[in-house]
Scaffold this active site. Structure first.
Site, PDB file in Angstrom:
ATOM      1  N   SER A  79      34.082  37.786  39.713  1.00 30.65           N
ATOM      2  CA  SER A  79      35.432  37.464  40.098  1.00 30.65           C
ATOM      3  C   SER A  79      36.405  38.192  39.892  1.00 30.65           C
ATOM      4  CB  SER A  79      35.595  35.938  39.447  1.00 30.65           C
ATOM      5  OG  SER A  79      34.915  35.075  40.022  1.00 30.65           O
ATOM      6  N   LYS A  82      38.875  38.914  42.806  1.00 34.65           N
ATOM      7  CA  LYS A  82      39.956  38.151  43.133  1.00 34.65           C
ATOM      8  C   LYS A  82      41.216  38.829  42.638  1.00 34.65           C
ATOM      9  CE  LYS A  82      37.733  33.652  42.494  1.00 34.65           C
ATOM     10  NZ  LYS A  82      36.692  33.757  41.832  1.00 34.65           N
ATOM     11  N   SER A 143      39.768  30.770  38.076  1.00 37.46           N
ATOM     12  CA  SER A 143      38.690  31.435  39.049  1.00 37.46           C
ATOM     13  C   SER A 143      38.329  30.602  40.112  1.00 37.46           C
ATOM     14  CB  SER A 143      37.937  32.037  38.086  1.00 37.46           C
ATOM     15  OG  SER A 143      37.248  33.311  38.810  1.00 37.46           O
TER      16      SER A 143
END
Length: 307
Positions: A79, A82, A143
């Site tokens: 993640s 992102k 997230s």
């Protein structure tokens, strides 16, 4: 047999050549340090507790590199992806520091993905409208993978088209060892290095919206039940003000972090591939713990090194 005598000048030249070759070899193939970690030569040389596994890199803005450790080869980053998603969205749809931005309607796909047991998600309902800023928060703070893909579709029409933008931005930033294959980071095929992600951290922290959201421990968003809690539990400790966690079985734990030094300088770092192959929770725990040790040592050692 008579022994051939090498003239002193020739001997001196030969020695100089040998030294030159040795230096060249050291520069091209630097010696390994403890834990078989390759050390990038820093601009500010501190004795730091670098993680013994995976790879990491850090710098102090306006001072320079603190060095790097570990082989800088592409690995899954989960993640942490992102951060690039937010960077691209805000480049295409800029927001002022206090602006909410345009409203985005949640589609059925984002709602269906909200109940996935296989990945992190945010509880959004189809037809609900959220501001761009609120969706960025739902992506970066808890997230939400489903929100990352929703933003990608909103921005570019499809996730594939958005991923092409992500890779163009990576190339423009000189991230030569990075390949994005999705907006959320759930794909193990999204890979990068600590030094590449440090380049992105440098640019991302120039954006006041990313900077503000990444520093938020928790928040409440109208239309989402309960408090939205940040996965980065280091916030508020040792000057930490961001940035983004990541974890998966293949990636292990990852953390792109930002902290303010005691004199206000911005310290940036990336730690990747901590305890890969185990549970995502164990990997994230290792990334957070190892990053905390590193950040605390930098905060402690930096003032003396810059006097």
């Amino acid at each position: 047999m008579a022994r051939t005598r090498i003239p002193p000048v020739a001997a001196g030249v030969a020695a100089a050549v040998a030294v030159g070759l040795a230096v060249t070899w050291w520069v091209v193939f630097p010696p390994e340090t403890a834990g078989r970690a390759l050390a990038g030569r820093p601009d500010v040389d501190l004795a730091l507790p670098w993680p013994v596994e995976g790879q990491s890199s850090a710098e102090v803005q306006n001072l320079g590199s603190l060095g790097s450790r570990g082989e800088q080869r592409p690995v899954p980053i989960a993640s942490v992806t992102k951060v690039m998603t937010a960077y691209v969205v805000l480049k295409d749809h800029p927001l002022g520091a206090d602006e909410a931005g345009p409203e985005v309607t949640v589609d059925e796909q984002a709602e269906a993905e909200a109940t996935s047991a296989e990945e992190s998600s945010a509880p959004v309902r189809a037809g609900r409208r959220f501001s761009e800023r609120d969706l960025l928060a739902l992506m970066l703070v808890p997230s939400g993978n489903n929100v990352a893909r929703l933003l990608a579709r909103w921005d570019a029409g499809s996730q594939d088209a958005f991923v092409a933008k992500m890779n163009r931005e990576a190339a423009a930033l000189g991230m030569t060892s990075t390949s994005y294959t999705g907006a959320s980071g759930v794909e193990d095929s999204t890979t990068s290095t600590a030094t590449d992600q440090l380049r992105l951290a440098r640019e991302a922290m120039k954006n006041p919206v990313i900077r503000a959201i990444a520093a938020t421990p928790s928040l409440r968003i109208d239309g989402v039940p309960g408090a939205v809690v940040n996965t980065n539990t280091l916030l508020g400790h040792d000057g930490v003000i961001g940035l983004k966690t990541g974890s998966s079985t293949a990636a292990g734990g990852a953390l792109m972090w930002a902290a303010q030094a005691r004199d206000g300088a911005l310290i940036l770092g990336v730690v990747l591939h901590q305890s890969p192959g185990g549970t995502p929770a164990a990997g994230l725990r290792a990334a957070l713990e190892n990053s905390q040790k590193l950040i605390a040592a930098i905060q402690r050692e930096l003032p003396a090194a810059t006097r």
